[in-house]
Design an enzyme around this catalytic site. Structure first.
Site, PDB file in Angstrom:
ATOM      1  N   THR A 200      81.906  82.551 -27.968  1.00 34.71           N
ATOM      2  CA  THR A 200      80.605  83.052 -28.395  1.00 34.71           C
ATOM      3  C   THR A 200      80.787  84.453 -28.947  1.00 34.71           C
ATOM      4  O   THR A 200      81.535  85.236 -28.375  1.00 34.71           O
ATOM      5  CB  THR A 200      79.633  83.119 -27.194  1.00 34.71           C
ATOM      6  OG1 THR A 200      79.536  81.835 -26.585  1.00 34.71           O
ATOM      7  CG2 THR A 200      78.244  83.573 -27.619  1.00 34.71           C
ATOM      8  N   ARG A 228      73.226  69.153 -24.888  1.00 30.01           N
ATOM      9  CA  ARG A 228      73.571  70.251 -23.995  1.00 30.01           C
ATOM     10  C   ARG A 228      73.105  71.593 -24.565  1.00 30.01           C
ATOM     11  O   ARG A 228      73.290  71.893 -25.730  1.00 30.01           O
ATOM     12  CB  ARG A 228      75.078  70.280 -23.791  1.00 30.01           C
ATOM     13  CG  ARG A 228      75.592  71.389 -22.866  1.00 30.01           C
ATOM     14  CD  ARG A 228      76.283  72.495 -23.642  1.00 30.01           C
ATOM     15  NE  ARG A 228      77.009  73.417 -22.739  1.00 30.01           N
ATOM     16  CZ  ARG A 228      77.628  74.515 -23.153  1.00 30.01           C
ATOM     17  NH1 ARG A 228      77.632  74.847 -24.423  1.00 30.01           N
ATOM     18  NH2 ARG A 228      78.249  75.296 -22.278  1.00 30.01           N
ATOM     19  N   VAL A 229      72.475  72.399 -23.716  1.00 29.25           N
ATOM     20  CA  VAL A 229      72.101  73.765 -24.055  1.00 29.25           C
ATOM     21  C   VAL A 229      73.074  74.699 -23.356  1.00 29.25           C
ATOM     22  O   VAL A 229      73.216  74.652 -22.130  1.00 29.25           O
ATOM     23  CB  VAL A 229      70.659  74.085 -23.625  1.00 29.25           C
ATOM     24  CG1 VAL A 229      70.338  75.559 -23.856  1.00 29.25           C
ATOM     25  CG2 VAL A 229      69.673  73.200 -24.391  1.00 29.25           C
ATOM     26  N   ASP A 231      74.881  78.627 -22.586  1.00 29.00           N
ATOM     27  CA  ASP A 231      74.343  79.916 -22.158  1.00 29.00           C
ATOM     28  C   ASP A 231      74.097  80.846 -23.341  1.00 29.00           C
ATOM     29  O   ASP A 231      73.422  81.860 -23.191  1.00 29.00           O
ATOM     30  CB  ASP A 231      75.253  80.585 -21.129  1.00 29.00           C
ATOM     31  CG  ASP A 231      76.510  81.185 -21.733  1.00 29.00           C
ATOM     32  OD1 ASP A 231      77.092  80.548 -22.641  1.00 29.00           O
ATOM     33  OD2 ASP A 231      76.924  82.265 -21.303  1.00 29.00           O
ATOM     34  N   ASP A 253      82.797  80.077 -19.805  1.00 30.04           N
ATOM     35  CA  ASP A 253      82.257  78.796 -19.357  1.00 30.04           C
ATOM     36  C   ASP A 253      80.766  78.953 -19.083  1.00 30.04           C
ATOM     37  O   ASP A 253      80.338  79.258 -17.972  1.00 30.04           O
ATOM     38  CB  ASP A 253      82.997  78.335 -18.099  1.00 30.04           C
ATOM     39  CG  ASP A 253      82.580  76.938 -17.656  1.00 30.04           C
ATOM     40  OD1 ASP A 253      81.552  76.435 -18.156  1.00 30.04           O
ATOM     41  OD2 ASP A 253      83.274  76.351 -16.806  1.00 30.04           O
TER      42      ASP A 253
END
Length: 340
Positions: A200, A228-229, A231, A253
Site C-alpha cells: 500500500t 474483500r475490503v 485496510d 497484512d
C-alpha cells in the site's frame, strides 16, 4: 538512513510515505511546496503512484483476485475536519484516491464499495469503465490456477474441485462433496505477505499552515476472495490524521492490522505525549503479541515533523521530503525484538 526517530525542528511542509515510492513523494512535495493544501498534495502523491503502478500493488494492473480481476481500495482523511472518503473493492475505475476524495467532497458517507462505488466515481466525472487487469496480472492469475489455486485465503473449507466452489468443512457431507485427490489439502497453504504481493502507499502531508492529511491506495492482496475490503480503505488502520497531533501510515497484512486500528493507536498515543518512535513501536507490538507471525509496519509523524517507523516480520522503508532536504530521503527500519 536508519529510521530512528528523526527530529526536523518543525521544518514544514513535510511529506512522509510508506516504501521508497520516490516519484509519489516528489509529486506530493511539488504540490505542497507550491502552496497547495495537504489534501490536494496527498491526492497528487497517491495519483502519481497509481499512474506508475508502484510495485505492481498500487493502481491498475496488479493483484488479481480469485476471479482474475483487479480492484481498488483507497482512502483520504482531512486531519483538520476529520472528514474521510474511501472506496473499496472498486471495479472498472483506476483513480482510487480521486474517487475517495469525491466521496469525501460530495457525499455525507465515509465509504462506498464495489460496483456502486465505480458508478458513483464515473458519474462524478472520473474515467471509466476501464478493464483494470493487465497482461502481467492475468499471467499471474493463470499460473495460480494451474497451481490448484494455492495459496489462497480460504480456511476450514473443502473444495469440490481444485479451485472451488468451496463448502464449509464442518457443514457438508464429505462423502458426496469432497475431492479424493485433495485429501490433506483442504487447509490452504499459508499465504506469505511481502512487498511483491501486498503493498500500500500510505502517504501523509503536513502543509505550510500545519494542516495534515493522509491518503492510501492499493489494489489489495493478491488472490484475495472477491469482495474483500482491505485496510487501505479503513480510517485508523491504513492511515489516520489529526492536525492537532500528527499522522500515521501503515502497510502489511491488512486483514490482521485492521483488527487493531494501528494508525489510530499511534495518533492517540502521540496525543498523550508519546514520542513518534515509541508510539509506532507500541502500536506494532500490540499486534505482534497476539499475532507473532504477522507482517506489517507503520510510520508516525507528529505535528512538528518528528517522524519514525516500526515494523514486524520484515524490514520496512519509508520516504520523507522536507525543506532541508535536496530530494527524498529513505529511512530503513528493522524489526524490533518483541518483549512481553
Amino acid at each position: 538512513v536508519l529510521g530512528d526517530g528523526i527530529k526536523s525542528g518543525r521544518k514544514l511542509p513535510i511529506v512522509v510515505s510508506t516504501w521508497p515510492f520516490l516519484e509519489a513523494v516528489r509529486s506530493a512535495w511539488r504540490s505542497v511546496d507550491s502552496g497547495f493544501s495537504a489534501v490536494d498534495s496527498v491526492v497528487e502523491g497517491c495519483s502519481a503512484c497509481e499512474e506508475l503502478r508502484c510495485d505492481g500493488t498500487v493502481g491498475p494492473g496488479g493483484s488479481p483476485d480469485e476471479n482474475g480481476e483487479t480492484t481498488i481500495d483507497a482512502m483520504i482523511m482531512n486531519g483538520v475536519t476529520m472528514e474521510v472518503g474511501a472506496v473499496a473493492s472498486m471495479r472498472y475505475v483506476s483513480d482510487g484516491i480521486k474517487a475517495a476524495r469525491l466521496v469525501m467532497q460530495h457525499t455525507k458517507h465515509t465509504i462506498l464499495v464495489g460496483e456502486q462505488a465505480s458508478i458513483f466515481a464515473i458519474t462524478m466525472g472520473l474515467p471509466g469503465p476501464t478493464n483494470l487487469s493487465s497482461e502481467e496480472s492475468i499471467d499471474k492469475w493463470t499460473n495460480w490456477k494451474k497451481n490448484k489455486c494455492q495459496p489462497n485465503f480460504r480456511k476450514n473449507v473443502l473444495p469440490i474441485d481444485d479451485c472451488g466452489p468451496y463448502r464449509s468443512s464442518t457443514n457438508i457431507d464429505e462423502k458426496t462433496c469432497s475431492n479424493v485427490e485433495r485429501d490433506g489439502l483442504d487447509e490452504s497453504l499459508s499465504y506469505q505477505f511481502d512487498v511483491h504481493n501486498h503493498d500500500t502507499i500510505s502517504l501523509a502531508v503536513i502543509d505550510q499552515n500545519g494542516d495534515i492529511a493522509v491518503g492510501t491506495s492499493t489494489n489489495g492482496a493478491t488472490f484475495k476472495i472477491p469482495g474483500r475490503v482491505g485496510d487501505g480503505a479503513i480510517a485508523g488502520s491504513s492511515a489516520y490524521a489529526d492536525s492537532e497531533v500528527g499522522a500515521c501510515g501503515a502497510t502489511g497484512d491488512g486483514d490482521i492490522m485492521m483488527r487493531f486500528l494501528p494508525c489510530y493507536q499511534v495518533v492517540e498515543s502521540m496525543r498523550l505525549g508519546m514520542e513518534p518512535k515509541l508510539a509506532a513501536e507500541d502500536s506494532i507490538s500490540r499486534i505482534a503479541r497476539k499475532y507473532p507471525d504477522f507482517v506489517g509496519a507503520v510510520f508516525a509523524v507528529d505535528k512538528n515533523g518528528v517522524h519514525a517507523g516500526a515494523c514486524h516480520g520484515w524490514t520496512f522503508q519509508y520516504s520523507v521530503r522536507t525543506p532541508d532536504l535536496d530530494d527524498v530521503a529513505v529511512y530503513t527500519v528493522t524489526p524490533e525484538i518483541l518483549t512481553t
